[in-house]
Scaffold this motif. Sequence first.
Motif, PDB file in Angstrom:
ATOM      1  N   VAL A  92     -65.382  82.824 -80.564  1.00 34.20           N
ATOM      2  CA  VAL A  92     -66.793  83.118 -80.790  1.00 34.20           C
ATOM      3  C   VAL A  92     -67.556  82.858 -79.491  1.00 34.20           C
ATOM      4  N   GLN A  93     -68.303  83.864 -79.053  1.00 31.42           N
ATOM      5  CA  GLN A  93     -69.103  83.709 -77.840  1.00 31.42           C
ATOM      6  C   GLN A  93     -70.333  82.864 -78.140  1.00 31.42           C
ATOM      7  N   THR A  94     -70.933  82.278 -77.099  1.00 32.39           N
ATOM      8  CA  THR A  94     -72.105  81.421 -77.291  1.00 32.39           C
ATOM      9  C   THR A  94     -73.222  81.810 -76.340  1.00 32.39           C
ATOM     10  N   SER A  95     -74.430  81.365 -76.691  1.00 31.11           N
ATOM     11  CA  SER A  95     -75.582  81.495 -75.803  1.00 31.11           C
ATOM     12  C   SER A  95     -76.262  80.142 -75.708  1.00 31.11           C
ATOM     13  N   ILE A  96     -76.275  79.549 -74.520  1.00 31.98           N
ATOM     14  CA  ILE A  96     -77.011  78.304 -74.334  1.00 31.98           C
ATOM     15  C   ILE A  96     -78.504  78.636 -74.290  1.00 31.98           C
TER      16      ILE A  96
ATOM     17  N   SER B 286     -69.602  75.642 -67.366  1.00 32.18           N
ATOM     18  CA  SER B 286     -68.633  75.470 -68.447  1.00 32.18           C
ATOM     19  C   SER B 286     -68.160  76.794 -69.025  1.00 32.18           C
ATOM     20  N   GLY B 287     -68.902  77.869 -68.747  1.00 31.78           N
ATOM     21  CA  GLY B 287     -68.423  79.191 -69.144  1.00 31.78           C
ATOM     22  C   GLY B 287     -69.177  79.885 -70.251  1.00 31.78           C
ATOM     23  N   SER B 288     -70.423  79.484 -70.543  1.00 29.50           N
ATOM     24  CA  SER B 288     -71.174  80.186 -71.584  1.00 29.50           C
ATOM     25  C   SER B 288     -71.400  81.635 -71.169  1.00 29.50           C
ATOM     26  N   GLY B 289     -71.196  82.548 -72.103  1.00 26.12           N
ATOM     27  CA  GLY B 289     -71.327  83.965 -71.797  1.00 26.12           C
ATOM     28  C   GLY B 289     -72.748  84.467 -71.748  1.00 26.12           C
ATOM     29  N   LEU B 290     -73.673  83.783 -72.442  1.00 25.84           N
ATOM     30  CA  LEU B 290     -75.065  84.215 -72.484  1.00 25.84           C
ATOM     31  C   LEU B 290     -75.978  83.022 -72.232  1.00 25.84           C
TER      32      LEU B 290
END
Length: 428
Positions: free
Chosen positions: A267-271, A311-315
């Motif tokens: 599951v991708q995330t957005s900080i 850390s690598g968040s995609g959005l």
Amino acid sequence: MTRFHPSGRAAATVLLVAALAAGCAGPTAEPDPTTLPGPARTDARPSTPSSTAPAGSGSPSASAAPSVPTGSASPRVPTATPEPTPGAPDLSLVAGWTLREKVGQIVMVGLPVEGPFQPTFDMLRDEQLGGVFLHGRTTAGRRPVKKLVNAAVDAAAQDKQPLFVATDQEGGAVQVLRGAGFSDIPSALDQAELDPSDLRARSRAWGDELAAAGVNLNLAPVLDLVPAATASSNAPIGVFGRNYGYSVESVTAHGNAFAQGQHDAGVQTSIKHFPGLGRVTGNTDDTAGVTDTVTGADSPSLDVFDAGIESGSGLVMMSSAIYTQIDPKAPAVFSPAAVGLVRKLGFDGVIISDDLSAAVQVERVPTGRRAVRAVDAGVDLVLASARPAAAPAMVGALVRTARDDPAFAAKVDAAAARVVAAKADLQR
């Protein structure tokens, strides 16, 4: 993604609305499957443009190249396509796409989990939208949610790209999906009491639940840095315990652990909400003029987002507050200076807006203009979640502006390319 072909629309709508809007006393066991209303379909979909067509802001030209007389010219030597500049979007990902297709990728529309569903299904199809956000609250459990997601995917029916299916599954007061198949997730403040390795493992389990329901993007975690002394007056974050503690170290360690666990589940995330909502008192959803007079380009709150990016968040989601130390004239989501800070941190992924469809903070800006201002500032994905009916006006304004302004059309191209690149991870 699995296609779902529902039937019995009228009666089924009543059944699914009742299941998804099951009230505060949610079901004690996983409910039986319900038949979901079938989204209206049409066979008159645009044809797939050639992958060799130019990546302009409109449809590829149909003009033929002039012929070369026999024997009068040497054969052409093919020119290699240059590699994209490091950090720049790969425009080849949307080469040959129509302007409408590219704009569709950069608008995410809300799908109310309590209904009505058909208006959003229609927008997904008619506006060629590439993202949907499950909005509201439901205690119906995983099975009805999965049916709803399947129907949304079927309505979009995009051959080129998967559909971004997003929601807010932070925990505590902000958890859209509950019931059988979904854990009751503690608030971020409570999650911060866990060892980061334990939190990552739990987040993996919570992410598995989302993935099983067809959700591939969680607009979380919250990385806003809230001072402990003012948390009780911080309406958007501190009041609800949405913050991972009160120090840079705690927010960084636990927020990243949550995000990593979600990624482990696919599951991708957005900080969110850059550059931070920890210093405001008003909530931009229901208050106008929300302003932060403290946060600047060198503030500790940006260090947390920097760590989240590393850390690598995609959005990364932009705040709609005004930051006088960054740009006193515009909300961050409309500010090239504020959005530019995200890129200065080395982030080359998707920058998403907070909801621009119903937020009181931006209500004085005409609906379509909100999307244009956000993209013009450097935002890649415009969120229209709380009032889905705003999406067509946003799409229309983006298309018109791109047709009239080549510089803006280039920003649309870049935004669409970033969104498509982010979706590549969903297919792995």
